[in-house]
Every structure is written in structure tokens, then in C-alpha cells.
Design a protein around this motif. Structure first.
Motif, PDB file in Angstrom:
ATOM      1  N   LEU A 190      50.098  71.203  50.784  1.00 44.61           N
ATOM      2  CA  LEU A 190      50.918  71.714  49.685  1.00 44.61           C
ATOM      3  C   LEU A 190      50.142  71.593  48.376  1.00 44.61           C
ATOM      4  O   LEU A 190      50.114  70.538  47.749  1.00 44.61           O
ATOM      5  CB  LEU A 190      52.235  70.936  49.578  1.00 44.61           C
ATOM      6  N   PRO A 191      49.487  72.663  47.950  1.00 44.60           N
ATOM      7  CA  PRO A 191      48.653  72.583  46.745  1.00 44.60           C
ATOM      8  C   PRO A 191      49.465  72.633  45.462  1.00 44.60           C
ATOM      9  O   PRO A 191      50.665  72.935  45.461  1.00 44.60           O
ATOM     10  CB  PRO A 191      47.763  73.821  46.866  1.00 44.60           C
ATOM     11  N   GLN A 192      48.793  72.360  44.359  1.00 45.70           N
ATOM     12  CA  GLN A 192      49.409  72.494  43.044  1.00 45.70           C
ATOM     13  C   GLN A 192      49.739  73.963  42.782  1.00 45.70           C
ATOM     14  O   GLN A 192      48.981  74.856  43.169  1.00 45.70           O
ATOM     15  CB  GLN A 192      48.448  71.984  41.967  1.00 45.70           C
ATOM     16  N   PRO A 193      50.840  74.232  42.093  1.00 44.75           N
ATOM     17  CA  PRO A 193      51.238  75.627  41.834  1.00 44.75           C
ATOM     18  C   PRO A 193      50.154  76.441  41.128  1.00 44.75           C
ATOM     19  O   PRO A 193      50.003  77.635  41.403  1.00 44.75           O
ATOM     20  CB  PRO A 193      52.484  75.471  40.958  1.00 44.75           C
ATOM     21  N   GLU A 194      49.387  75.808  40.236  1.00 48.51           N
ATOM     22  CA  GLU A 194      48.383  76.580  39.494  1.00 48.51           C
ATOM     23  C   GLU A 194      47.234  77.069  40.377  1.00 48.51           C
ATOM     24  O   GLU A 194      46.458  77.937  39.974  1.00 48.51           O
ATOM     25  CB  GLU A 194      47.827  75.760  38.316  1.00 48.51           C
ATOM     26  N   PHE A 195      47.121  76.518  41.584  1.00 50.88           N
ATOM     27  CA  PHE A 195      46.068  76.967  42.496  1.00 50.88           C
ATOM     28  C   PHE A 195      46.625  77.781  43.668  1.00 50.88           C
ATOM     29  O   PHE A 195      45.886  78.119  44.599  1.00 50.88           O
ATOM     30  CB  PHE A 195      45.283  75.766  43.035  1.00 50.88           C
ATOM     31  N   ALA A 196      47.912  78.114  43.616  1.00 56.00           N
ATOM     32  CA  ALA A 196      48.567  78.755  44.761  1.00 56.00           C
ATOM     33  C   ALA A 196      48.015  80.138  45.073  1.00 56.00           C
ATOM     34  O   ALA A 196      48.099  80.598  46.216  1.00 56.00           O
ATOM     35  CB  ALA A 196      50.077  78.829  44.521  1.00 56.00           C
ATOM     36  N   SER A 197      47.459  80.823  44.096  1.00 55.09           N
ATOM     37  CA  SER A 197      46.926  82.166  44.357  1.00 55.09           C
ATOM     38  C   SER A 197      45.417  82.163  44.619  1.00 55.09           C
ATOM     39  O   SER A 197      44.842  83.204  44.955  1.00 55.09           O
ATOM     40  CB  SER A 197      47.249  83.100  43.184  1.00 55.09           C
ATOM     41  N   LEU A 198      44.793  81.020  44.470  1.00 54.90           N
ATOM     42  CA  LEU A 198      43.351  80.921  44.704  1.00 54.90           C
ATOM     43  C   LEU A 198      43.045  81.207  46.170  1.00 54.90           C
ATOM     44  O   LEU A 198      43.798  80.786  47.057  1.00 54.90           O
ATOM     45  CB  LEU A 198      42.872  79.522  44.320  1.00 54.90           C
ATOM     46  N   TYR A 199      41.969  81.921  46.428  1.00 50.38           N
ATOM     47  CA  TYR A 199      41.515  82.311  47.771  1.00 50.38           C
ATOM     48  C   TYR A 199      42.432  83.342  48.443  1.00 50.38           C
ATOM     49  O   TYR A 199      42.285  83.614  49.634  1.00 50.38           O
ATOM     50  CB  TYR A 199      41.395  81.080  48.688  1.00 50.38           C
ATOM     51  N   GLU A 200      43.356  83.912  47.674  1.00 51.15           N
ATOM     52  CA  GLU A 200      44.320  84.849  48.258  1.00 51.15           C
ATOM     53  C   GLU A 200      43.637  86.052  48.885  1.00 51.15           C
ATOM     54  O   GLU A 200      44.051  86.543  49.950  1.00 51.15           O
ATOM     55  CB  GLU A 200      45.300  85.308  47.172  1.00 51.15           C
ATOM     56  N   MET A 245      43.797  76.821  56.004  1.00 51.17           N
ATOM     57  CA  MET A 245      42.508  76.655  55.338  1.00 51.17           C
ATOM     58  C   MET A 245      42.589  76.984  53.853  1.00 51.17           C
ATOM     59  O   MET A 245      41.983  76.289  53.011  1.00 51.17           O
ATOM     60  CB  MET A 245      41.451  77.530  56.012  1.00 51.17           C
ATOM     61  N   LYS A 246      43.316  78.025  53.499  1.00 54.58           N
ATOM     62  CA  LYS A 246      43.430  78.382  52.083  1.00 54.58           C
ATOM     63  C   LYS A 246      44.144  77.287  51.298  1.00 54.58           C
ATOM     64  O   LYS A 246      43.732  76.920  50.189  1.00 54.58           O
ATOM     65  CB  LYS A 246      44.137  79.727  51.933  1.00 54.58           C
ATOM     66  N   ASN A 247      45.213  76.740  51.889  1.00 57.87           N
ATOM     67  CA  ASN A 247      45.923  75.672  51.198  1.00 57.87           C
ATOM     68  C   ASN A 247      45.104  74.380  51.163  1.00 57.87           C
ATOM     69  O   ASN A 247      45.143  73.639  50.174  1.00 57.87           O
ATOM     70  CB  ASN A 247      47.284  75.428  51.853  1.00 57.87           C
ATOM     71  N   TYR A 248      44.358  74.124  52.223  1.00 49.06           N
ATOM     72  CA  TYR A 248      43.460  72.962  52.221  1.00 49.06           C
ATOM     73  C   TYR A 248      42.407  73.114  51.125  1.00 49.06           C
ATOM     74  O   TYR A 248      42.175  72.192  50.332  1.00 49.06           O
ATOM     75  CB  TYR A 248      42.798  72.825  53.590  1.00 49.06           C
ATOM     76  N   TYR A 249      41.783  74.280  51.033  1.00 49.37           N
ATOM     77  CA  TYR A 249      40.779  74.510  49.992  1.00 49.37           C
ATOM     78  C   TYR A 249      41.399  74.466  48.592  1.00 49.37           C
ATOM     79  O   TYR A 249      40.758  74.048  47.623  1.00 49.37           O
ATOM     80  CB  TYR A 249      40.080  75.844  50.210  1.00 49.37           C
ATOM     81  N   ARG A 250      42.648  74.889  48.465  1.00 51.90           N
ATOM     82  CA  ARG A 250      43.330  74.785  47.163  1.00 51.90           C
ATOM     83  C   ARG A 250      43.502  73.330  46.754  1.00 51.90           C
ATOM     84  O   ARG A 250      43.339  72.975  45.579  1.00 51.90           O
ATOM     85  CB  ARG A 250      44.680  75.501  47.232  1.00 51.90           C
ATOM     86  N   LEU A 251      43.831  72.462  47.720  1.00 54.49           N
ATOM     87  CA  LEU A 251      43.922  71.037  47.429  1.00 54.49           C
ATOM     88  C   LEU A 251      42.562  70.474  47.018  1.00 54.49           C
ATOM     89  O   LEU A 251      42.464  69.644  46.102  1.00 54.49           O
ATOM     90  CB  LEU A 251      44.450  70.286  48.651  1.00 54.49           C
ATOM     91  N   VAL A 252      41.508  70.916  47.705  1.00 52.53           N
ATOM     92  CA  VAL A 252      40.152  70.477  47.361  1.00 52.53           C
ATOM     93  C   VAL A 252      39.811  70.877  45.931  1.00 52.53           C
ATOM     94  O   VAL A 252      39.308  70.069  45.139  1.00 52.53           O
ATOM     95  CB  VAL A 252      39.134  71.072  48.355  1.00 52.53           C
ATOM     96  N   THR A 253      40.076  72.124  45.585  1.00 51.17           N
ATOM     97  CA  THR A 253      39.777  72.588  44.229  1.00 51.17           C
ATOM     98  C   THR A 253      40.611  71.845  43.199  1.00 51.17           C
ATOM     99  O   THR A 253      40.146  71.574  42.083  1.00 51.17           O
ATOM    100  CB  THR A 253      40.010  74.105  44.132  1.00 51.17           C
ATOM    101  N   GLY A 254      41.833  71.450  43.578  1.00 47.91           N
ATOM    102  CA  GLY A 254      42.655  70.649  42.680  1.00 47.91           C
ATOM    103  C   GLY A 254      42.048  69.286  42.406  1.00 47.91           C
ATOM    104  O   GLY A 254      42.045  68.808  41.263  1.00 47.91           O
ATOM    105  N   VAL A 255      41.511  68.645  43.432  1.00 46.49           N
ATOM    106  CA  VAL A 255      40.837  67.360  43.232  1.00 46.49           C
ATOM    107  C   VAL A 255      39.591  67.552  42.376  1.00 46.49           C
ATOM    108  O   VAL A 255      39.304  66.745  41.481  1.00 46.49           O
ATOM    109  CB  VAL A 255      40.487  66.713  44.592  1.00 46.49           C
TER     110      VAL A 255
END
Length: 442
Positions: A190-200, A245-255
Motif C-alpha cells: 500500500l504505497p503513499q497516495p502521492e506515488f500511486a500513479s508512478l509506474y502506471e 510489482m508497481k506498488n512494491y516499487y512505489r513503496l521503494v520510491t517512497g523510502v
């Protein structure tokens, strides 16, 4: 010039030298190649990529046990699981005064812990600043609302840096729970909302060796295994794989973004030249390879982790280098203590590795190491495993069944061909070395 007069001139310079601060950034369930600077063509980690350009990136850093609690205990104590006693998620038996944050606090460092713990009961009194967070991706924010755990970790880390006593050196460990899955949530990541469209608009490449499940030892390659169950939750259809994978990568970018803001605060306070910064993770991670998810087992995806060190003592002409030495999680504690000018206790089994990037030529270093992992719950759930790991060979023993594997990593980096029945001349030497390393770890 008179020698005594020259000595007097030098005294103020020596006295003015400040002990290094320590900033230890540790993420969760994140393997070595989940970085842009490590060649990942999809994931965006600009701040950690910049950190690597300013320091040294270790390309073959590994953990001695690939599970959160045990590895975190090893990071704190500089010891293998067999020595510190945490075989899963319990308290380690090593005295707190023999851990790197315990030693530094006793020596006068202002100490802080932010984020995940996973080593038995958390004791806030061991730190000057303690902010514990659980594993859910969204947490209560203290005012009736919700905040993403990575944003909370960032907020707490910035509070530590801004409110700390300015007349003391500091040591801060920021232990991000992300990108660890929220295990009991059907959405897992569950990524941060600001990264929800990243990698779309991106299609994540299918994992290498995804069809390798049938080649796994029977104790792992069965549907009752927890790594297989989690693979079904996340990856068993193309649609699930892309979403996970997209949500996992969104969490990574959030960190990565949180690390960027913490590092920016160091810069704003003029502390870059006085602070040793380390970024690493507690273990590697299967992202569908071998038909598995998560970690635990001694294969490359699971045991190799990112490790970036930005050391102000590093000469400018060596910044941005990579190093392929076998540096381990147990080496972090002695390295941090040495950088702070503190004695390394005899209880620590790891080694100060700063000479690998500060000295030319670098000294001789380990060629192999012992890997260990205890049974979690039962052998059907997560079986025990042991291994000898070198740059050329990997020998794996599955103690619950006696099954053995042997891989030549130079010729077969994907670990697809078990040579246990063909390497009759090499195997006895490897088994003997395995037993030596095992005894040393204990």
C-alpha cells in the motif's frame, strides 16, 4: 621552525576535530538490485543513486540470515544468529552494552531509534529518542487521522535531527518498515497516495527464472511452503504480478524520497562532512523468481542486499566507486564503532570494512561465509537452511531432509544446475570448509 612551537600550532587543529555522527538508514525486504544505480531499468531511486555517487556502493553485500528479526539483531550486535540467540523475532541474548547504539550512547552520543524493531520487546529507555512503528502501511497520526508509515518515519527522523542537543555527536537508526508487504492485507503493498500513479504506464519485466519452482528441493518446492503461498498472493497471474510489482516499487520510491529529505536536513545543518551515512536493508527478496515470494532461503535474490556508505573521510577522487567484496550485515556494527573512534568489543564477530574503501591497496578480505536460518513454525512452513557462500561456489544444506545443493556461481549465477552429484573432487573440500565456518559462527 622550533618543533615545540610547531606542535603548539597543531594542537588546536587536533582538538577541533569532531567525532563522526552516525546516520544508519535501513529499509525492509529490499534486495541488492532494486536501485537505479544497480542497473534496475524501472525503479526510481534518485536520492540513493546520488548517495552512491557521493560514497561507495558494495555490489556483493550479504546477510548471514535472511529474515527481519534475526538480521536486525545481527546488525545491532555484529554477531551471527548462533551467537546472539534471536532465531526469529525474539530478543537477542547479547547485552545491550555490547551493541553499537548501546556503546555509542554510553560514550556520549545522542542516540535515536525510528521505525521497526522486531527483536523482542522494544525498550525506549535504551535511547535518548525512540519512535517505534509497526508494520501496517498506514498508521494513526496522533490527531485522529492516518499517515503512511514512511511519512511517519521521515517526520520522526527530522524531529530527531532538528531537536537534538547541538553540543553532542549523534547516532540515529531509521528503520523503515517499507517496502515489506502488509502480510494480512489482501493488497499486500500500500504505497503513499502521492506515488500511486508512478509506474502506471510501465510494464514490469517478468522475473528471471520464474519457472524454477520445479527445480527446488522438495522441502521448499511444495505448495505448503510459505514462500509459495505468498507467491500465489502476489504473483501467480500476470495481472497480479504487475499490480504487486508497481506498488512494491512505489513503496521503494517512497523510502528513497524520505531518505532524500533526511539527507537534505543533514546538508541544511552543515553536517555532511561530520556524518557517516549508511543505507542498507535487512534482507533480500524474491519477486517471483523460482516461483517464490519473500526471503528466508540461501539463494542470491534472498541473501544479497544493497549497501551504500558515504564516509566524509573518503577522498573526493574515490567517490562513486563500487566494491565487490563480501561484506556482511555483521560487519556494520564494528564499522560504525570504528568510525566513531570507539573500541570494538570482542563479542562482535564481524569486521570493520572501512579499509576496503579508505585504504589503497585494500587489505585482504574474506573469501566466503557461513549462512544459517532456523525453522520458522515447522519445516513445512519455513524450513531450516545452511550454506557456504563464496564468489565462486555455493553449497546449501537443508538440515530437515539432508538435501544438498552445489552451484558454481561464476558459470551459473542463476543457480539452476545442482552439481552435487558431479563435483566429486571439489565437494569434500567445500564440505570441510563449511564445517569450519559453521564452528566459527557459533
Amino acid at each position: 621552525m622550533d618543533v615545540k612551537f610547531l606542535a603548539l600550532l597543531l594542537v588546536p587543529c587536533i582538538a577541533a576535530a569532531k567525532p563522526l555522527n552516525i546516520l544508519f538508514l535501513c529499509a525492509d525486504d529490499w534486495r541488492h538490485d532494486t536501485l537505479g544505480c544497480a542497473g534496475n531499468p524501472v525503479v526510481k531511486t534518485p536520492h540513493l543513486d546520488t548517495l552512491a555517487k557521493e560514497g561507495t556502493r558494495f555490489t556483493h553485500a550479504c546477510v548471514t540470515t535472511s529474515i527481519c528479526g534475526v538480521s536486525r539483531a545481527s546488525l545491532l550486535t555484529g554477531q551471527w544468529m548462533s551467537r546472539h540467540g534471536n532465531r526469529g523475532f525474539d530478543a537477542f541474548t547479547t547485552p545491550w552494552g555490547k551493541t553499537w547504539p548501546g556503546i555509542l550512547r554510553e560514550a556520549g552520543w545522542w542516540s535515536g531509534h525510528v521505525g521497526k524493531w522486531h527483536c523482542g520487546k522494544f525498550e525506549p529507555s535504551r535511547f535518548d529518542f525512540a519512535r517505534l512503528t509497526g508494520g501496517n502501511h498506514f498508521q494513526k497520526d496522533g490527531s485522529g487521522g492516518r499517515i503512511h508509515v514512511t511519512d511517519l518515519n521521515e517526520r520522526d527522523a527530522l524531529a530527531f535531527l532538528r531537536d537534538r542537543p547541538k553540543n553532542k555527536p549523534f547516532c540515529l537508526a531509521v528503520n523503515f518498515p517499507a517496502p515489506h508487504a502488509e502480510d494480512n492485507n489482501p493488497d499486500q503493498y500500500l504505497p503513499q497516495p502521492e506515488f500511486a500513479s508512478l509506474y502506471e504506464e510501465v510494464t514490469i519485466p517478468a522475473p528471471a527464472g520464474a519457472n524454477g519452482f520445479s527445480r527446488l528441493p522438495p522441502v521448499v518446492g511444495n505448495e505448503a511452503n510459505e514462500g509459495r503461498r505468498r507467491w500465489h498472493l502476489r504473483f501467480d497471474t500476470p495481472e497480479k504480478y504487475q499490480r504487486s510489482m508497481k506498488n512494491y516499487y512505489r513503496l521503494v520510491t517512497g523510502v528513497d524520497a524520505a531518505c532524500g529529505k533526511i539527507l537534505a536536513e543533514l546538508t541544511a545543518q552543515g553536517l555532511e562532512g561530520e556524518t557517516l551515512v549508511v543505507f542498507t536493508t535487512d534482507n533480500g527478496y524474491f519477486l517471483g523468481e523460482r516461483g517464490l515470494a519473500d526471503k528466508w532461503y540461501p539463494y542470491e535474490e534472498s541473501i544479497r542486499v544493497p549497501l551504500i556508505v558515504r564516509d566524509p573521510r573518503l577522498p573526493a577522487n574515490r567517490r562513486g566507486e563500487t566494491n565487490d567484496a563480501l561484506v556482511l550485515n555483521v560487519d556494520l556494527a564494528p564499522t560504525l564503532l570504528a568510525a566513531a573512534g570507539q573500541a570494538i568489543p570482542e563479542t562482535m564477530q564481524g569486521r570493520d570494512f572501512s579499509s576496503l574503501y579508505l585504504n589503497e591497496p585494500a587489505p585482504a578480505w574474506r573469501k566466503d561465509f557461513y549462512y544459517e536460518h532456523a525453522v520458522i513454525r515447522s519445516a513445512d512452513f519455513i524450513p531450516a537452511s545452511e550454506a557456504l557462500v563464496s564468489r565462486e561456489w555455493k553449497y546449501i544444506l537443508w538440515p530437515d531432509s539432508g538435501f544438498e545443493e552445489l552451484f558454481n556461481l561464476r558459470n551459473d549465477p542463476g543457480e539452476t544446475k545442482n552439481l552435487i552429484s558431479t563435483q566429486t573432487t571439489t565437494l569434500p573440500t567445500i564440505r570441510e570448509r563449511f564445517e569450519v565456518l559453521k564452528r566459527e559462527a557459533r
